[in-house]
Design an enzyme around this catalytic site. Structure first.
Site, PDB file in Angstrom:
ATOM      1  N   LYS A 174       0.855  -1.186   0.000  1.00 28.57           N
ATOM      2  CA  LYS A 174       0.000   0.000   0.000  1.00 28.57           C
ATOM      3  C   LYS A 174       0.890   1.234   0.000  1.00 28.57           C
ATOM      4  CE  LYS A 174      -0.487   1.834   3.535  1.00 28.57           C
ATOM      5  NZ  LYS A 174       0.273   2.937   4.217  1.00 28.57           N
TER       6      LYS A 174
ATOM      7  N   ASP B   8      -5.122   0.810   8.215  1.00 29.39           N
ATOM      8  CA  ASP B   8      -5.013   0.560   6.774  1.00 29.39           C
ATOM      9  C   ASP B   8      -5.804  -0.665   6.316  1.00 29.39           C
ATOM     10  OD1 ASP B   8      -3.231   2.676   6.515  1.00 29.39           O
ATOM     11  OD2 ASP B   8      -1.460   1.399   6.639  1.00 29.39           O
TER      12      ASP B   8
END
Length: 295
Positions: free
Chosen positions: A11, A141
């Site tokens: 990410k 996240d």
């Protein structure tokens, strides 16, 4: 059910605007994120078993810590509790290809992959909805990594809104080998934090054109944690300088709380050539050329 496999791509925080510390010690944020391709990912597989278990291998297995504390098992246990003990028990195997404590959501990506595997093994829209409810409880996240699309994270990271109209971005990701735990970086940020969250501009009208999007990103956004992380880890400053020297760099930034840095290019050929050059100069660094987009 036979073996199921999910990729857990890195990410990347294309932007990260962070507000002041709140009473709970956490921070509101606005972050535009994207994901690396499957060549830059952990790989999580699972087979039916009598109980949940996890085996970890790969180049960063030792960095990932004890299996019992891994977010993969925490995700599995949380889903099992939500399903009243009826989640299909799985034996997970994690190939840990991404560096840890690196600002690229490795553990969160693994948790998101574990949730997807349980949804696939169990089936049903209800289980998908449960996974989306549980994901934010596992970490800021995890919801974004579960969904796996470019988009905006807001709140404390528990709110995610996909954005489907941003271009795939050629990138080079670099980690010099240091770990940069999130907590100390946020503590350093708190000493210089603004009174309000820095404004994040809306996406540009011409958001699908790579050159225009890169210009907007470079001129209007930032990573609020970059300076505090650099003050604690001079290696990040060196990494950014090395990236800056590569031909064709359009955007240069640190991801998350560090220590992974990235450079964005207009073409994948430029990114791949830059990665090859940088890897030759620093054979002990983790260097990857990738296309950022959906997972």
């Amino acid at each position: 059910m036979t073996r199921l496999t999910e990729f857990a791509p890195a990410k990347i925080n294309l932007s990260l605007h962070v507000g002041p510390p709140k009473e709970n010690g956490r921070h509101d944020l606005i972050s535009l994120i994207s994901f690396a391709d499957t060549k830059t990912a952990d790989i999580l597989s699972a087979v039916p078993a009598s109980h949940f278990s996890l085996a970890v291998d790969g180049p960063y297995a030792q960095q990932s810590g004890p299996a019992k504390d891994n977010l993969v098992l925490k995700a599995a246990r949380a889903m099992n509790d939500a399903l009243d003990g009826n989640a299909p028990p799985l034996a997970f195997r994690l190939q840990k290809n991404l560096p840890c404590a690196a600002g690229i959501g490795g553990g969160s990506a693994d948790a998101g992959a574990a949730l997807r595997l349980i949804v696939r093994a169990h089936g049903g829209d209800r289980v998908q909805a449960l996974a989306e409810t549980i994901a934010p409880l596992l970490g800021g996240d995890v919801l974004a990594c579960l969904i796996g699309l470019p988009g905006f994270m807001t709140g404390e990271g528990e709110i995610f809104e996909p954005v489907l109209s941003v271009p795939r971005l050629p990138a080079v990701l670099v980690n010099s080998g240091i770990e940069c735990p999130t907590g100390p970086v946020f503590n350093a940020y708190d000493e210089v934090a603004p009174q309000t969250i820095p404004e994040h501009p809306p996406l540009p009208d011409n958001r699908t054109a790579t050159r225009a999007f890169l210009t907007w990103l470079n001129e209007n956004t930032r990573n609020s944690l970059e300076s505090p992380a650099m003050s604690m880890h001079p290696e990040i400053t060196k990494t950014l300088a090395e990236l800056q020297a590569l031909p064709g760099v359009r955007v240069l930034r640190m991801s998350g709380s560090g220590a992974t840095c990235f450079a964005l290019f207009e073409t994948y050929d430029a990114a791949e050539g830059a990665a090859t050059r940088l890897q030759a100069q620093h054979p002990d660094w983790w260097v990857r050329a990738t296309l950022l987009g959906d997972a």
